[in-house]
Design an enzyme around this catalytic site. Structure first.
Site, PDB file in Angstrom:
ATOM      1  CB  ALA A 183      -9.252  -2.833   0.276  1.00  7.95           C
ATOM      2  NE  ARG A 195       7.095   0.402  -5.556  1.00  5.48           N
ATOM      3  CZ  ARG A 195       7.789   1.220  -4.768  1.00  5.48           C
ATOM      4  NH1 ARG A 195       8.802   1.899  -5.255  1.00  5.48           N
ATOM      5  NH2 ARG A 195       7.488   1.347  -3.490  1.00  5.48           N
ATOM      6  CE  LYS A 211       2.979  -2.661   4.188  1.00  6.41           C
ATOM      7  NZ  LYS A 211       2.016  -1.899   3.368  1.00  6.41           N
ATOM      8  CG  HIS A 252       4.830  -5.966   2.647  1.00  2.35           C
ATOM      9  ND1 HIS A 252       4.309  -6.717   3.678  1.00  2.35           N
ATOM     10  CD2 HIS A 252       3.798  -5.726   1.793  1.00  2.35           C
ATOM     11  CE1 HIS A 252       3.014  -6.918   3.466  1.00  2.35           C
ATOM     12  NE2 HIS A 252       2.684  -6.326   2.330  1.00  2.35           N
TER      13      HIS A 252
END
Length: 263
Positions: free
Chosen positions: A123, A12, A157, A153
């Site tokens: 990050a 994704r 995840k 989320h």
């Protein structure tokens, strides 16, 4: 032109990165890696039509075809450490959005980068709004040390809490000038109060429909302050990823947090 290889290209996030790189001035796709789509045409996989770039099964094969300037990685915590070691040891810059690297691993990878001359960024979140939320949360913690974090989320995840929530808590704890008041609640259901990081409680919600969301709640005498950030589409992460692809060419070292590229 900065040549970018996307690792995890059919996922994704990876697919969104591919489309964004192709549309970004100054960037070009050098190749793509994804064992789930190896041998297929990249353009067809990401929905932009045939472009003649064949997805490689692994980084080794991709580097044989063309060595890039930058590798962007959105893969899995299970493989990210070995991925980064391979890329940095070959002197190639890297932008890492995959979570799962420990502090000790980041330190070791920084040493590899220093030896090879490569630069890199890890990050937890590439959304500019999320980075600003972390920055503001740290500032507020100087004056309101009692706080909790709720991160929400999608249910696919891999990890909990999110890397963003962990980094937010770390920055808040480091910024505090006084200790928070104790939590005197007794749990009748173990774990119901969430996880703790230096007195900051973190709650993780995992449900279909969410993308990436975070609230930071501060409590004071007779008042509360709530900050919230919502990423409603994965496109919200792309300006930060594109910025990182360009900045990692010149910002020296292996750093943690997109805010290091915003200063």
């Amino acid at each position: 032109m900065i040549e970018v290889l996307v690792n995890g290209a059919s996922g994704r996030m990876g697919s969104e990165v591919v489309r964004s790189v192709m549309a970004e001035e100054g960037l070009a796709i050098a190749g793509a890696v994804d064992p789930a789509a190896a041998g297929k045409d990249l353009g067809e996989v990401v929905g932009i039509g045939h472009n003649g770039i064949i997805i490689s099964p692994n980084l080794e094969e991709a580097f044989k075809v063309k060595k890039p300037d930058v590798v962007v990685d959105f893969t899995s915590p299970k493989v990210i450490y070995e991925n980064v070691k391979f890329v940095l040891s070959h002197g190639v810059n890297m932008v890492i959005g995959t979570t799962g690297l420990t502090a000790d691993q980041r330190k070791e990878l920084s040493e590899i980068a220093n030896k090879s001359g490569a630069n890199g960024l890890v990050a937890p979140n590439f959304s500019l709004g999320a980075v600003l939320l972390m920055k503001v949360s740290a500032e507020i913690s100087k004056y309101m040390p009692n706080a909790e974090i709720i991160e929400l989320h999608h249910n696919h995840k891999y990890d909990a809490p999110s890397g963003t929530a962990k980094l937010t808590a770390e920055k808040m704890a480091a910024a505090r000038t006084k200790a928070p008041e104790p939590d005197e609640t007794k749990e009748s259901l173990p774990g119901v109060r969430g996880g703790k990081y230096e007195g900051i409680t973190i709650h993780s919600v995992r449900l279909p429909g969410y993308v990436a969301h975070q609230e930071v709640l501060f409590g004071g005498y007779g008042e509360i302050l709530t900050l919230r950030h919502d990423s409603l589409d994965r496109k919200s992460f792309m300006p930060g990823v594109m910025l990182a692809c360009k900045k990692c060419m010149t910002v020296k070292g292996f750093v943690y947090g997109l805010e290091n590229y915003l200063e």
